[in-house]
Design an enzyme around this catalytic site. Structure first.
Site, PDB file in Angstrom:
ATOM      1  N   ALA A 268       0.854  -1.184   0.000  1.00 26.56           N
ATOM      2  CA  ALA A 268       0.000   0.000   0.000  1.00 26.56           C
ATOM      3  C   ALA A 268       0.889   1.232   0.000  1.00 26.56           C
ATOM      4  O   ALA A 268       2.101   1.127   0.162  1.00 26.56           O
ATOM      5  CB  ALA A 268      -0.897   0.017   1.231  1.00 26.56           C
ATOM      6  N   ASN A 271       0.054   8.029   0.216  1.00 32.54           N
ATOM      7  CA  ASN A 271      -0.170   9.336  -0.405  1.00 32.54           C
ATOM      8  C   ASN A 271      -1.042  10.214   0.488  1.00 32.54           C
ATOM      9  O   ASN A 271      -2.024   9.744   1.058  1.00 32.54           O
ATOM     10  CB  ASN A 271      -0.891   9.163  -1.747  1.00 32.54           C
ATOM     11  N   GLU A 304      -0.109   2.622   6.963  1.00 30.57           N
ATOM     12  CA  GLU A 304      -0.242   3.745   6.022  1.00 30.57           C
ATOM     13  C   GLU A 304      -0.813   4.964   6.722  1.00 30.57           C
ATOM     14  O   GLU A 304      -0.396   6.092   6.476  1.00 30.57           O
ATOM     15  CB  GLU A 304      -1.108   3.353   4.821  1.00 30.57           C
ATOM     16  N   HIS A 307       1.828   6.758   8.689  1.00 29.20           N
ATOM     17  CA  HIS A 307       2.741   7.535   7.846  1.00 29.20           C
ATOM     18  C   HIS A 307       2.311   9.000   7.736  1.00 29.20           C
ATOM     19  O   HIS A 307       3.128   9.847   7.385  1.00 29.20           O
ATOM     20  CB  HIS A 307       2.771   6.957   6.426  1.00 29.20           C
ATOM     21  N   GLU A 326      10.164   4.370   7.254  1.00 26.71           N
ATOM     22  CA  GLU A 326       9.662   2.988   7.220  1.00 26.71           C
ATOM     23  C   GLU A 326       9.958   2.219   8.510  1.00 26.71           C
ATOM     24  O   GLU A 326       9.093   1.526   9.041  1.00 26.71           O
ATOM     25  CB  GLU A 326      10.202   2.248   6.001  1.00 26.71           C
TER      26      GLU A 326
END
Ligand code: SER
Ligand code: ZN
Length: 885
Positions: A268, A271, A304, A307, A326
């Site tokens: 994944a 964005n 995600e 992030h 990461e």
């Protein structure tokens, strides 16, 4: 293909960008046979640099330049230089605007990088360097810009038009087209750009943040998958809450979207405000996704989402710093999963994975530090080292600082660097400043590759009542790094007395004992720690919770390991003792096989597992983990020279013996749990995962006995269960069994029932690809002809070819080299279609040094054949050339 890209890029050459892009205004006109991209870049000379105006070099690949303007002045070919990867021109003022129009071809983009089509929808993947395949740009993470994006497409086929940020305008055009404009108020690098256009449905929900702001949550999928989204939505809301509670991080936009796509190279992508997911990491419901898949969805949704702070609000200065986002984000998602499920089981799973796969990477030709110094193709560095070892490095910082100081450090990091593109050093500095702890030596974990060895010995002095642990650390050479300096290795440990109780721990020189489990920092090549007030010889429990990613050795005998299995207060180390016992027993069997002797299983393993099975008070997931013998890949990793056939035969022999000796308790636990599963509707929660995991591992042992009642039970489970976890296990058990007729029927029925569900068919391919029955390759070749298979879909490639090469070791390593030849053939085809997938797929061949000379020669010959096969992508070239070096 390999042109300018194949040169090596070095961290030491990093330079700040000459120019900045304050605003990026994009317009996409999406058509079936091409797409037009107009970009307006509002730029200026980087004020941190001198006032002169060097040439401006923009990145751009596979773009057809249609028009270029500098401050409204149309440029002609004489005004700029164009290569297949760059566009260079000369600015004349410190601030200027560049307008470009390019034509691109998402409809024929099989590399799945940049803008491409997947199952009829348009989508993007820009990390790491995909944006340069969309428009001319400064495609580097330290260039952050404010994006406005307009997309237009035919309305009927693409009713949904999405990009990052908030929707600000939309409308219809003539000719059945429509458009939408999105504005992202946060500065971001191009790798976080995203766009989606398709015929999608969404499930909507909302989350109220810490400061009482309402955020709209939407998960977009193809219409037929709308019933498989709830688990991801629940996971998202849990993640948002957890990040507020544990890290004080609140979401920042008014809308958060996830889109599921079928063709996706990775898991994944984070964005900004518009996460794009491999559908395998979004879709989950009882009938079609296993427990493991449910847990993966929960973890990836969290990853995600996390992030948004660790990656987006604070991003990386350059790609050498990839682990900055990461490693930290994997650590965050691992802790989240531990809090949502069983902490010990999560740790066991992660450590087993790390030791099998990351340790192998660390010992192979692509070994690199958590912060690499050089790369040819950055896509090759989305590795287990950057992700999983990076997360272990964060975990060690957490262990050394303690929870409170770590939280202070992360608060300081986010506050100090919000809106910036920074380095791993900046992260460590924030941790040091917040805690007052000097991490200078610790930072070697970022710069030295390889898995450290930590050998431990003991000395007990009954008269002085002292117990000394002597540590010796070393680290094998890795490519480009022959000598290593000592690491800081946090070793959490306890000392058990003869009844299995933890002793109070007081080091020489300390006024009083503190605790019964504590962390020692091993910082020297050789170092000893002496505990006082130790009246009897204790048994050490070392590296509790796997407090450092090292290979620890201590001369335990099997009785001591059995004792630790039963008494260690640390759940992880109870499992670890069982693994070490199993490894000793299996290595003995491997030796017997190699010497042509009769195999004899140490009955202590039977006794140890029987004790576990009979204790109904134990966590069932733990019992299931402890019943799982170390895998063939792990046994390979710890071998000096891996004997594929001996490893396989020894492990299968042990499984068979255990199945027969433990038939009764296995059968009882199986029946009791199946009974409960039969009477309980599926729930995706830890306690239920635990019950099914014990039930399923019991069934896989039981089938080895070939008893008719086990066949009947398997068929009953296969047919009557309400969920994919039980169904797939029953299928896998049949596939590995001698019951050919039932196996064939089940496989056929399964494919017929699930033929329209791509993700379920992936499981069907994997189960067969991993079957170690003879003639594995022939079965895989037949499956490649199946209508549900295509090399163009990364999930299919992983499910069939990846599972064969990675999990079916006896067949892949067939002595005639047929498995190697097959894999090389697929890599050569994929090199042209999808370089990232090709390069990942070939990893098993790069491990040739692990095997005997005949296999080595066969594997190397295939690598050489790939190298000579024509024009190689930078991705494949880098891995093949380094593995032959
Ligand atoms: N940045 C992505 C992720 O790891 C790459 O797949 O989340
Ligand atoms: Zn990530």
């Amino acid at each position: 293909m390999r042109t300018e890209q194949s040169k090596t890029i070095y961290l030491k050459d990093y330079q700040a960008p000459d120019y900045l892009i304050d605003e990026t205004h994009l317009t996409f006109e999406l058509f079936e046979d091409h797409t037009l991209v107009h970009a307006q870049l509002v730029m200026r000379r980087n004020p941190a640099l001198s006032a002169d105006l060097p040439a401006l070099t923009l990145d751009g690949q596979q773009l057809e330049l249609l028009e270029l303007k500098l401050d409204d002045r149309e440029l002609t070919a004489a005004d700029y230089t164009l290569t297949d990867s760059h566009l260079t021109l000369q600015p004349t003022q410190a601030s200027f605007v560049i307008d470009s129009s390019v034509r691109i071809h998402p409809e024929s983009n099989t590399a799945l990088e940049g803008l491409y089509k997947s199952s009829g929808m348009f989508c993007t993947q820009c990390e790491a360097e995909g944006f340069r395949k969309i428009t001319y740009y400064l495609d580097r993470p330290d260039v952050m810009s404010k994006f406005t994006t307009t997309l237009s497409a035919e309305q009927h086929s693409y009713p949904v038009l999405l990009s990052n940020g908030n929707p600000i305008a939309s409308g219809s055009e003539e000719g059945g087209r429509h458009w939408a404009t999105w504005e992202d108020p946060f500065m971001k690098p191009a790798y976080l750009f995203a766009l989606v256009a398709g015929d999608l449905w969404c499930v909507e929900d909302k989350f109220t943040t810490l400061s009482s702001r309402d955020v709209t949550l939407r998960i977009y999928v193809e219409p037929e998958n709308i019933d498989k989204v709830q688990h991801a939505m629940d996971s998202l809301k849990k993640s948002m809450k957890w990040d507020e509670e544990v890290y004080g991080r609140e979401y920042d936009l008014d809308i958060f979207m996830i889109v599921a796509v079928n063709d996706f190279n990775m898991g994944a992508m984070e964005n900004k405000g518009l996460n794009i997911f491999n559908s395998s990491c979004v879709l989950a419901r009882a009938e079609t996704a296993t427990d493991a898949a449910h847990q993966r969805v929960e973890a990836v949704v969290a990853h995600e989402y996390f992030h948004n702070w660790s990656g987006n609000r604070v991003t990386c200065r350059d790609w050498f710093q990839l682990s900055l986002k990461e490693g930290f984000t994997v650590f965050r998602d691992a802790e989240f999963s531990a809090d949502m499920n069983s902490r010990t089981v999560k740790r066991i799973e992660d450590v087993a994975y790390l030791r099998t796969h990351q340790f192998a990477e660390d010992a192979g030709p692509m070994a690199h530090p958590v912060r690499p110094d050089a790369y040819m193709e950055i896509s090759n560095f989305y590795t287990l080292t950057i992700y999983e070892k990076g997360s272990e490095v964060l975990r060690m910082i957490h262990t050394l600082l303690g929870n409170e100081a770590f939280r202070k450090g992360s608060d300081l990091y986010f506050e100090r660097h919000d809106g910036q593109a920074v380095t791993c050093d900046d992260f460590v500095k924030a941790m040091e400043d917040a805690s007052g702890i000097d991490l200078t030596q610790f930072k070697r974990w970022y710069t030295q590759a390889g898995t450290p060895r930590l050998a431990v010995s003991e000395t007990f002095d009954a008269v002085a009542k002292t117990y000394t642990l002597n540590f010796t650390q070393s680290c094998p050479a890795t490519p480009g790094q022959s000598d290593k300096l000592p690491f800081v290795i946090p070793v959490e440990l306890g000392l058990l007395d003869a009844r299995g109780n933890d002793l109070p721990l007081r080091l020489q020189g300390e006024a009083a004992a503190s605790g019964t489990s504590r962390v020692l920092s091993v910082t020297e090549a050789q170092q000893s720690f002496t505990f006082v007030d130790i009246a009897e010889q204790p048994l050490p429990s070392l590296l509790r919770g796997f407090s450092a990613p090292v290979k620890l050795s201590f001369p335990y005998d099997r009785d001591q390991l059995m004792f630790l299995m039963q008494h260690d207060s640390d759940g992880f180390n109870r499992w670890e003792a069982g693994q070490q016992l199993s490894v000793q027993v299996l290595q003995e069997l491997i030796g017997q096989h190699q010497r042509g002797e009769q195999l004899v299983l140490d009955q202590r393993l039977v006794t140890a597992l029987r004790t576990l099975l009979q204790d109904e008070s134990l966590d069932q997931a733990m019992v299931a983990e402890m019943l799982s013998l170390p895998g063939e890949a792990y046994l390979t990793e710890i071998s000096e020279v891996a004997d594929v056939d001996a490893i396989h035969n020894a492990r299968e022999f042990a499984r068979q013996q255990l199945a027969e000796a433990l038939f009764e308790p296995l059968w009882q636990r199986y029946q009791a749990n199946r009974e409960l599963s039969r009477n309980t509707a599926y729930v995706a929660e830890a306690e239920h995962f635990a019950r099914r995991s014990l039930q399923n591992i019991a069934l896989s042992y039981l089938m080895l006995t070939g008893k008719p009642q086990v066949l009947a039970a398997t068929l009953e489970q296969y047919e009557a269960c309400d969920n994919m976890t039980e169904r797939l296990t029953a299928l896998a058990v049949l596939v590995g069994s001698k019951f050919e007729v039932e196996r064939g029927k089940a496989l056929e029925a399964f494919a017929e029932h699930f033929k329209d569900n791509a993700l379920v068919m992936d499981q069907w391919f994997s189960v067969q690809a991993a079957s170690t029955l003879p003639d594995g390759l022939a079965r895989v070749r037949v499956l490649m002809e199946h209508p549900a298979f295509t090399l163009k879909n990364p999930n299919k490639v992983r499910a069939l070819i990846g599972a064969f090469a990675g999990q079916n070791l006896v067949n892949f390593h067939a002595a005639d080299g047929s498995g190697y030849r097959f894999l090389a053939d697929q890599v050569i085809v994929l090199n042209a279609l999808n370089p990232q997938i090709a390069s990942r797929l070939l990893a098993p061949l790069t491990r040739w040094r692990k095997y005997g000379s005949e296999r080595q020669a066969l594997m190397k010959a295939e690598l050489e054949r790939i190298l000579a096969s024509g024009e190689l992508s930078a991705d494949v070239y880098e891995v093949v050339s380094k593995s032959l070096a």
